[in-house]
Design a protein around this motif. Structure first.
Motif, mmCIF file in Angstrom:
data_model
loop_
_atom_site.group_PDB
_atom_site.id
_atom_site.type_symbol
_atom_site.label_atom_id
_atom_site.label_comp_id
_atom_site.label_asym_id
_atom_site.label_seq_id
_atom_site.Cartn_x
_atom_site.Cartn_y
_atom_site.Cartn_z
ATOM 1 N N PHE A 100 2.021 12.289 -7.747
ATOM 2 C CA PHE A 100 3.005 13.326 -8.064
ATOM 3 C C PHE A 100 3.183 13.549 -9.565
ATOM 4 O O PHE A 100 3.999 14.381 -9.969
ATOM 5 N N GLY A 101 2.436 12.812 -10.382
ATOM 6 C CA GLY A 101 2.440 13.049 -11.821
ATOM 7 C C GLY A 101 3.740 12.716 -12.517
ATOM 8 O O GLY A 101 4.042 13.284 -13.575
ATOM 9 N N LEU A 102 4.513 11.788 -11.952
ATOM 10 C CA LEU A 102 5.790 11.404 -12.551
ATOM 11 C C LEU A 102 5.628 10.089 -13.304
ATOM 12 O O LEU A 102 5.405 9.044 -12.694
ATOM 13 N N ASP A 103 5.741 10.145 -14.632
ATOM 14 C CA ASP A 103 5.750 8.890 -15.370
ATOM 15 C C ASP A 103 7.095 8.208 -15.158
ATOM 16 O O ASP A 103 8.012 8.752 -14.545
ATOM 17 N N LYS B 37 6.026 3.093 -8.037
ATOM 18 C CA LYS B 37 5.681 3.591 -9.374
ATOM 19 C C LYS B 37 4.251 4.107 -9.413
ATOM 20 O O LYS B 37 3.967 5.156 -10.007
ATOM 21 N N ILE B 38 3.318 3.376 -8.794
ATOM 22 C CA ILE B 38 1.924 3.814 -8.748
ATOM 23 C C ILE B 38 1.802 5.143 -8.007
ATOM 24 O O ILE B 38 1.133 6.075 -8.462
ATOM 25 N N LEU B 39 2.461 5.231 -6.850
ATOM 26 C CA LEU B 39 2.406 6.457 -6.059
ATOM 27 C C LEU B 39 2.972 7.644 -6.826
ATOM 28 O O LEU B 39 2.355 8.728 -6.872
ATOM 29 N N LEU B 40 4.137 7.469 -7.425
ATOM 30 C CA LEU B 40 4.761 8.579 -8.134
ATOM 31 C C LEU B 40 3.895 9.067 -9.295
ATOM 32 O O LEU B 40 3.801 10.276 -9.544
ATOM 33 N N PHE C 128 0.839 -1.198 0.000
ATOM 34 C CA PHE C 128 0.000 0.000 0.000
ATOM 35 C C PHE C 128 0.874 1.248 0.000
ATOM 36 O O PHE C 128 2.083 1.181 0.249
ATOM 37 N N TYR C 129 0.217 2.376 -0.276
ATOM 38 C CA TYR C 129 0.808 3.657 0.093
ATOM 39 C C TYR C 129 -0.216 4.442 0.897
ATOM 40 O O TYR C 129 -1.427 4.305 0.701
ATOM 41 N N GLN D 20 -5.440 6.293 1.377
ATOM 42 C CA GLN D 20 -4.852 4.960 1.402
ATOM 43 C C GLN D 20 -5.121 4.265 0.064
ATOM 44 O O GLN D 20 -6.242 4.289 -0.437
ATOM 45 N N HIS D 21 -4.082 3.656 -0.472
ATOM 46 C CA HIS D 21 -4.213 2.873 -1.707
ATOM 47 C C HIS D 21 -3.592 1.509 -1.461
ATOM 48 O O HIS D 21 -2.402 1.421 -1.132
#
Length: 269
Positions: A194-197, A187-190, A80-81, A93-94
């Motif tokens: 935060f809009g980072l591919d 990767k999912i969180l970013l 999770f994050y 929460q994810h």
């Protein structure tokens, strides 16, 4: 692994995001020192996105997301994050798996727990297990006398025979069911928050760690840093960090933070 002092300042200036393991990377001998916490706060105040990526449990991660100077936290090795919106006083929460899947997996992990404790003398359930939602943590040196490496390997083998993933940290063997790890959730969180591919992340993230469960992160990010104590695990790593600090544990994290802050301020030599 090259000395961190060899890191070009131009490369350090490209860093926007600091991802870091916690145990024996930010902490030292189980303690969060003033210098390591000050390094976290200095990075956060300087505008870096700061995200611990840890094997520690959901209960701890709720606290970390709320009370540490961080932007989010990935926990239980990618289960999770959590991200705390301070102005709105809301925890986001994810989870990788649904609540139903986590409940089904817990029954399978309970069976693994019984086998490990019955067959590996000296192993124990991690003291933070009660606060976990997705994985099983077996203590091999945090609150028990250190087990020999072959016994740690036996614990890993029990997880893997049951079809679970297993990763070795500096203190625990963590096991879970699901095709995730620290990297996949980071990767999912970013991307989501935060809009980072992925291409942008690879150019702007530094990752700091100290043990085999950090290996997916070392492999993924060109700018990866091991604190000095990672040398004890180097024989277990196919993918090593690009750089290594001179100092151990939290002092090594503070060493990295100081370099990034000098680069950002333009005061580096």
């Amino acid at each position: 692994m090259r000395p961190l002092s060899d890191l070009p300042l131009d490369l350090a200036r490209s860093v926007r995001v600091v991802l870091s393991d916690i145990d024996d990377t930010i902490t030292s001998e189980g303690m969060l020192t003033a210098s390591a916490y000050a390094a976290l706060e200095a990075l956060h105040r300087a505008g870096f996105i700061v995200i611990p990526v840890t094997g520690r449990p959901a209960g701890w991660c709720d606290h970390i997301a709320r009370m540490w100077p961080v932007d989010a936290v990935v926990g239980e090795n990618g289960a999770f994050y959590f991200r705390y919106d301070r102005p709105a006083r809301k925890m986001h929460q994810h989870f990788w798996a649904s609540a139903e899947e986590r409940q089904e997996n817990r029954a399978r992990l309970d069976a693994i727990e019984k086998e490990v404790l019955a067959t590996v003398p000296g192993a124990a359930l991690a003291s933070d297990q009660a606060y976990r939602v997705a994985d099983l943590a077996i203590d091999f040196c945090e609150d028990v006398p250190p087990l020999p490496e072959q016994e740690v390997d036996r614990i890993v083998a029990i997880f893997e025979r049951a079809g679970a993933q297993a990763k070795v940290s500096s203190i625990h063997v963590n096991g879970w069911f699901g095709a995730y790890d620290k990297l996949s959730m980071a990767k999912i969180l970013l991307a989501d928050v935060f809009g980072l591919d992925w291409d942008a992340a690879r150019r702007s993230v530094v990752y700091a760690g100290d043990s085999p469960n950090d290996e997916p992160m070392f492999a993924a990010f060109p700018l990866s840093v091991g604190v000095a104590n990672i040398s004890a695990f180097s024989h277990r790593l196919r993918h090593k960090p690009a750089y290594i600090t001179a100092a151990h544990s939290g002092d090594g994290f503070a060493e990295l933070a100081a370099l990034l802050l000098r680069a950002k301020d333009g005061t580096g030599a």
